[in-house]
Design a protein around this motif. Structure first.
Motif, short mmCIF file in Angstrom:
data_model
loop_
_atom_site.label_atom_id
_atom_site.label_comp_id
_atom_site.label_asym_id
_atom_site.label_seq_id
_atom_site.Cartn_x
_atom_site.Cartn_y
_atom_site.Cartn_z
N ASP A 190 59.78 33.48 3.09
CA ASP A 190 60.23 32.15 3.65
C ASP A 190 59.33 30.92 3.17
O ASP A 190 58.26 31.22 3.34
CB ASP A 190 60.29 32.21 5.06
N VAL A 191 59.94 30.16 2.38
CA VAL A 191 59.03 28.85 1.90
C VAL A 191 59.35 27.95 3.04
O VAL A 191 60.22 27.28 3.21
CB VAL A 191 59.74 28.37 0.64
N LEU A 192 58.28 27.73 3.72
CA LEU A 192 57.98 26.90 4.89
C LEU A 192 58.10 25.45 4.57
O LEU A 192 58.61 24.42 5.03
CB LEU A 192 56.80 27.25 5.80
N THR A 193 57.15 25.07 3.55
CA THR A 193 56.99 23.79 3.10
C THR A 193 57.16 23.65 1.45
O THR A 193 56.78 24.81 0.87
CB THR A 193 55.89 22.81 3.50
N SER A 194 57.59 22.68 1.05
CA SER A 194 57.61 22.48 -0.54
C SER A 194 57.54 21.21 -1.00
O SER A 194 58.30 20.55 -0.44
CB SER A 194 58.98 23.51 -0.92
N ASN A 195 57.27 21.02 -2.13
CA ASN A 195 57.27 19.62 -2.88
C ASN A 195 58.59 19.72 -3.87
O ASN A 195 58.64 18.70 -4.65
CB ASN A 195 55.98 19.47 -3.84
N GLY A 196 59.36 20.83 -3.71
CA GLY A 196 60.62 20.73 -4.39
C GLY A 196 60.38 21.43 -5.75
O GLY A 196 61.49 21.75 -6.66
N GLU A 197 59.21 21.99 -6.46
CA GLU A 197 59.03 22.54 -7.46
C GLU A 197 59.41 24.17 -7.43
O GLU A 197 59.07 24.89 -6.26
CB GLU A 197 57.63 22.32 -8.04
#
Length: 292
Positions: A216-223
């Protein structure tokens, strides 16, 4: 057990963030540990620059500089030159350094360093024969650092540099693994998407199928997670008994009350991706990682 080093939790290797040459608080794959480690460890392919990791409850970030990481090794001839971002062992530039130790159930923690221009590979030697538990049952699983040794010429030649330069995904965490109550609380968010948690058997399910890896990727910079430029927060759960791997899809443009992307759906990794995870010997612990 109260342990504060970073724990290895997901797919073997270390999450590469930033420049290739450098030090990292890293994690290795499963393996045993003898009372005193005096022989060269099994060759590893993990490496990466400094990591920052936080507890899911918002605990303090750990961000240790290379100078701080390598100061304990100076007495054994291993020194770090900050101006060149390189390690030297008895005057020779180090290509690969590793210091791993077992945390629990074969899971290892520690740190490593990679510099492609180095001419020697070295490893730390630790004494695990006299670990003392505190009154509350906690202990330092790293034992006592008693030396640094050089890998043989054969081991140096055999090291897989390509694997070091292109590491698979690694997830890390600080502190103790989540408690049953914490896992049950987490599960409530996923229930609407056919994901459930069986606390009695410590097993996650997706549409009734046992889950091996739940990412589960909770936060991401889109990379991309494996592209080297990812910044964000990842949660992983799983069980060796699982037969599928799953992941979440979140809307990071619309944060929820916790500051995480709004959960949109849960999907299953393809069979090809499942097989790739198997090839990389995915671990089965639960954890939480923040990459700054």
């Amino acid at each position: 057990m109260n342990t504060k080093p970073l724990l290895a939790l997901a797919l073997g290797g270390v999450l590469l963030v930033g420049c290739l040459a450098g030090c990292s608080t890293a994690a290795a794959s499963q393996g045993g540990t003898s009372p005193i480690s005096t022989t060269s460890p099994q060759i590893s392919s993990a490496s990466g620059p400094p990591l920052s990791a936080t507890a899911e409850d918002g605990g303090a970030v750990t961000n240790v500089s290379c100078e701080e990481q390598f100061k304990p090794y100076e007495q054994f001839g291993l020194t770090y030159d900050a101006s060149k971002n390189e390690l030297q062992y008895n005057g020779k530039v180090v290509r690969w350094f590793e210091d791993y130790y077992t945390i629990a159930d074969g899971i290892q923690a520690g740190q490593d360093f990679f510099n492609e221009n180095g001419v020697v590979d070295v490893y730390a030697v630790r004494d695990f024969s006299s670990i003392v538990r505190a009154d509350d049952g906690s202990f330092d699983p790293s034992g006592k650092l008693i030396g640094v040794k050089e890998f043989s010429a054969e081991e140096f030649a055999a090291r897989d540099i390509a694997a070091i330069k292109n590491p698979p995904l690694q997830v890390t965490m600080t502190g103790d693994p989540p408690s049953v109550k914490e896992l049950e609380d987490m599960a409530r968010e996923y229930e609407a998407f056919s994901v459930t948690y069986d606390a009695n058997n410590d097993q996650w399910y997706f549409n009734g199928e046992k889950v091996r890896l739940f990412q589960d990727v909770l936060t991401s910079n889109g990379e991309s997670l494996t592209g080297g430029n990812f910044h964000g927060t990842i949660r992983t759960m799983g069980s060796a008994d699982g037969t599928i791997d799953i992941y979440t899809v979140r809307d990071f443009t619309n944060p929820d009350a916790n500051g995480y992307g709004t959960l949109m759906r849960v999907e299953k990794f393809s069979q090809e991706e499942f097989d790739e995870h198997t090839r990389r010997e995915a671990q089965t612990s639960s954890g939480f990682c923040t990459v700054e």
